[in-house]
Enzyme design. Structure first.
Site, PDB file in Angstrom:
ATOM      1  CB  CYS A  31       2.946   0.497   4.376  1.00  0.00           C
ATOM      2  SG  CYS A  31       4.307   0.465   5.548  1.00  0.00           S
ATOM      3  CB  CYS A  34       2.736  -2.143   6.789  1.00  0.00           C
ATOM      4  SG  CYS A  34       2.849  -0.420   7.288  1.00  0.00           S
TER       5      CYS A  34
END
Length: 103
Positions: A31, A34
């Site tokens: 991600c 993230c």
């Protein structure tokens, strides 16, 4: 304070017993948002009081924990006090917004 990478549900349960306030970053290595949030989370975790525990939970490794907290989007940061969600933010947020969330 350093961030603890959770490795199991048992570890989470043990930490929950010993800490009244937790800040958890739900993330995944694939991600991009993230990975952008991660260094901000780490930096802010160093400034948290000693009674607050900062944790990271990889949703791919701990899907049951993510499901328990209803995590549908990552990154999601939640603040738990006495096992109840007191604050939550999903998606990439600024360092200032993250500081306000965990305060």
């Amino acid at each position: 304070m350093t961030v603890k990478n959770l490795s199991s549900l048992e570890e989470f349960a043990e930490i929950t017993i010993n800490h009244d306030k937790l800040v958890i970053d739900f993330w995944a290595p694939w991600c991009a948002p993230c990975n952008t949030l991660s260094p901000l989370f780490d930096r802010i975790a160093k400034t948290l009081p000693s009674n607050v525990k900062a944790l990271k939970a990889n949703v791919d490794e701990l899907p049951i924990l993510a499901q328990k907290f209803g995590i549908k989007t990552i990154p999601t940061v939640i603040v738990l006090e006495n096992s109840e969600i007191k604050a939550q933010s999903s998606g990439l947020i600024s360092e200032q917004a993250l500081k306000q969330l965990v305060a």
